[in-house]
Write a protein that holds these residues in place. Structure first.
Motif, short mmCIF file in Angstrom:
data_model
loop_
_atom_site.label_atom_id
_atom_site.label_comp_id
_atom_site.label_asym_id
_atom_site.label_seq_id
_atom_site.Cartn_x
_atom_site.Cartn_y
_atom_site.Cartn_z
N ALA A 67 4.26 6.05 10.44
CA ALA A 67 4.61 7.29 9.74
C ALA A 67 5.59 7.09 8.59
CB ALA A 67 5.19 8.30 10.74
N GLN A 68 6.50 6.12 8.69
CA GLN A 68 7.54 5.94 7.67
C GLN A 68 7.16 4.94 6.58
OE1 GLN A 68 10.23 7.93 7.73
NE2 GLN A 68 9.26 8.85 9.53
N ILE A 69 5.95 4.43 6.62
CA ILE A 69 5.54 3.39 5.67
C ILE A 69 5.07 4.03 4.36
CG2 ILE A 69 3.84 1.55 5.29
CD1 ILE A 69 3.88 1.16 8.35
N PRO A 70 5.47 3.49 3.20
CA PRO A 70 4.97 4.03 1.92
C PRO A 70 3.45 4.00 1.86
CG PRO A 70 6.75 2.46 1.55
CD PRO A 70 6.39 2.36 3.01
N ALA A 71 2.86 5.13 1.48
CA ALA A 71 1.40 5.24 1.49
C ALA A 71 0.91 5.96 0.25
CB ALA A 71 0.94 5.98 2.74
N PHE A 72 -0.17 5.45 -0.32
CA PHE A 72 -0.87 6.18 -1.37
C PHE A 72 -2.14 6.74 -0.77
CE2 PHE A 72 -4.01 6.84 -4.64
CZ PHE A 72 -3.28 7.51 -5.61
N VAL A 73 -2.33 8.06 -0.94
CA VAL A 73 -3.49 8.75 -0.39
C VAL A 73 -4.28 9.35 -1.54
CG1 VAL A 73 -4.27 10.57 1.17
CG2 VAL A 73 -2.17 9.31 1.69
N GLY A 74 -5.48 8.83 -1.78
CA GLY A 74 -6.36 9.35 -2.83
C GLY A 74 -7.60 9.96 -2.20
N LEU A 75 -7.79 11.26 -2.42
CA LEU A 75 -8.88 11.97 -1.75
C LEU A 75 -9.71 12.77 -2.75
CD1 LEU A 75 -6.86 13.42 1.26
CD2 LEU A 75 -8.40 11.45 1.31
N ALA A 76 -11.00 12.71 -2.61
CA ALA A 76 -11.88 13.57 -3.40
C ALA A 76 -11.58 15.03 -3.09
CB ALA A 76 -13.34 13.26 -3.07
N GLY A 77 -11.71 15.88 -4.11
CA GLY A 77 -11.51 17.30 -3.89
C GLY A 77 -10.07 17.77 -3.93
N MET A 78 -9.15 16.92 -4.37
CA MET A 78 -7.75 17.32 -4.49
C MET A 78 -7.58 18.05 -5.81
SD MET A 78 -5.64 16.57 -2.04
CE MET A 78 -4.19 16.63 -3.04
N PRO A 103 -7.23 8.28 -9.76
CA PRO A 103 -6.30 7.21 -10.15
C PRO A 103 -6.54 5.89 -9.43
CG PRO A 103 -5.13 9.29 -9.90
CD PRO A 103 -6.51 9.51 -9.38
N ALA A 104 -6.88 5.96 -8.15
CA ALA A 104 -7.14 4.72 -7.41
C ALA A 104 -8.38 4.02 -7.94
CB ALA A 104 -7.30 5.02 -5.92
N ALA A 105 -9.40 4.80 -8.29
CA ALA A 105 -10.61 4.19 -8.84
C ALA A 105 -10.34 3.54 -10.18
CB ALA A 105 -11.71 5.25 -8.98
N ALA A 267 -18.59 -3.96 -18.65
CA ALA A 267 -17.89 -5.08 -18.02
C ALA A 267 -17.78 -4.82 -16.52
CB ALA A 267 -16.49 -5.23 -18.62
N PRO A 268 -17.72 -5.88 -15.72
CA PRO A 268 -17.60 -5.68 -14.26
C PRO A 268 -16.24 -5.11 -13.90
CG PRO A 268 -17.39 -8.00 -14.81
CD PRO A 268 -17.79 -7.31 -16.08
N ALA A 269 -16.21 -4.30 -12.86
CA ALA A 269 -14.94 -3.77 -12.35
C ALA A 269 -14.14 -4.90 -11.72
CB ALA A 269 -15.21 -2.68 -11.33
N LYS A 270 -12.82 -4.83 -11.86
CA LYS A 270 -11.95 -5.84 -11.26
C LYS A 270 -11.91 -5.71 -9.74
CE LYS A 270 -8.86 -6.10 -15.28
NZ LYS A 270 -9.23 -7.49 -15.62
N GLY A 271 -12.06 -4.49 -9.24
CA GLY A 271 -12.01 -4.26 -7.81
C GLY A 271 -12.53 -2.88 -7.46
N GLU A 272 -12.34 -2.49 -6.21
CA GLU A 272 -12.82 -1.22 -5.71
C GLU A 272 -11.68 -0.21 -5.68
OE1 GLU A 272 -14.44 -2.12 -1.88
OE2 GLU A 272 -16.33 -2.84 -2.72
N PRO A 273 -12.00 1.08 -5.45
CA PRO A 273 -10.94 2.09 -5.35
C PRO A 273 -9.89 1.78 -4.29
CG PRO A 273 -13.03 3.17 -5.69
CD PRO A 273 -13.34 1.72 -5.51
N ILE A 274 -10.29 1.19 -3.17
CA ILE A 274 -9.28 0.89 -2.15
C ILE A 274 -8.30 -0.18 -2.65
CG2 ILE A 274 -10.64 -0.90 -0.98
CD1 ILE A 274 -8.33 1.78 0.63
N ASP A 275 -8.77 -1.08 -3.53
CA ASP A 275 -7.86 -2.05 -4.15
C ASP A 275 -6.86 -1.32 -5.04
OD1 ASP A 275 -9.28 -4.36 -3.12
OD2 ASP A 275 -10.82 -3.92 -4.59
N GLY A 276 -7.35 -0.33 -5.79
CA GLY A 276 -6.46 0.46 -6.62
C GLY A 276 -5.47 1.25 -5.80
N ALA A 277 -5.92 1.81 -4.67
CA ALA A 277 -5.02 2.57 -3.81
C ALA A 277 -3.92 1.67 -3.25
CB ALA A 277 -5.81 3.22 -2.68
#
Length: 290
Positions: A67-78, A103-105, A267-277
């Motif tokens: 619960a106390q850990i820094p977290a980025f939450v990216g959700l569709a529909g926000m 933003p994560a993507a 150009a190819p993407a460097k990574g996936e959205p979870i990598d960005g998150a």
């Protein structure tokens, strides 16, 4: 606790929700069902909490430990502060930065470098990143937007099949197959009345497969989607040779229908959205430690 993760990242979209963490440099990833906060707020909160519970179990921890850990939450529909607050109140994270999934993507695909994105998964959005600034467009959901997305393509294919039945379009194998699979025009209408974006999106592979066989309707639909991508990115300020990443399961299918200058810039993407998150969660952790 020394065995707690350093960061947590959540990427939730119309097809799946992924929950990840980094602990001692090692990534742990959990996948649960789709999460779109505007079309199913309660279900999104449920899936995020389910993912966190499974992550805690995988790490031999409790959700309280996370619960106390820094977290980025990216959700569709926000799409507004009320939804953001409902998510914040409903999930088991005390230090979460909650945003939409765009933003994560962008961070996942481009890192911090200049470039553009046409993201076409279940939903769609577009982005141009230059000199550290990000301009975003789209992502407004299946009713008001998501052009060129998988749900859009599936919905447009069904509408075109109805036009064929009405004699407004010439027959095509794709239209005939959709009418046959749903039993009748009434079957298509019944399906559409209750179908989720994900269910519409499941029809998109039928369109792309038909296009490979030169089905004229399928080719026309894909050209329509590609025209929207080209027009939107141009209106957002894209100019050659700024790189373009086609992300999401459907976007690469539009490549052959884009203008030559855009095809040359892909150009190819460097990574996936979870990598960005995860990268954005690292940013949050640094801010909290400053």
């Amino acid at each position: 606790m020394t065995n707690r993760p350093e960061i947590i990242a959540i990427d939730g979209g119309g097809t799946r929700c992924r929950v990840a963490c980094l602990r001692s440099g090692k990534r742990t990833l959990i996948e649960v069902s789709s999460a779109n906060a505007s079309t199913d707020l309660a279900g999104t909160i449920e899936q995020v909490n389910k993912g966190l519970a499974l992550l805690a179990e995988r790490l031999s921890l409790t959700t309280g430990d996370l619960a106390q850990i820094p977290a980025f939450v990216g959700l569709a529909g926000m799409v507004g502060p009320e939804i953001r607050q409902a998510i914040a109140d409903g999930i088991h994270l005390s230090h979460a930065r909650i945003e939409d999934d765009r933003p994560a993507a962008v961070r996942g695909a481009l890192g911090r470098e200049d470039g553009a994105i046409a993201h076409c998964g279940t939903g769609s959005f577009f982005a141009v990143q230059q000199d550290g600034a990000i301009r975003l467009s789209g992502g407004w959901g299946p009713i008001l937007g998501d052009e060129a997305s998988a749900q859009w393509l599936g919905r447009k294919a069904l509408l075109a099949a109805l036009d064929v039945a009405d004699g407004l379009r010439p027959p095509s194998p794709l239209a005939e197959a959709l009418l046959r699979e749903h039993g009748s025009t009434a079957g298509i209408v019944s399906f559409a009345a209750s179908a989720t974006p994900a269910r519409f999106g499941e029809l998109a592979p039928k369109v792309t497969k038909a296009a490979q066989s030169e089905d004229p309707l399928a080719l026309k639909l894909l050209k329509h989607g590609a025209d929207h991508i080209a027009r939107t990115l141009t209106d957002m300020g894209w100019t050659s040779p700024l790189p373009i990443c086609l992300t999401g399961g459907l976007a690469p299918r539009y490549e052959q229908f884009l203008p030559h200058d855009m095809r040359s810039a892909i150009a190819p993407a460097k990574g996936e959205p979870i990598d960005g998150a995860l990268s954005l969660a690292q940013d949050l952790r640094r801010e909290m430690s400053a």
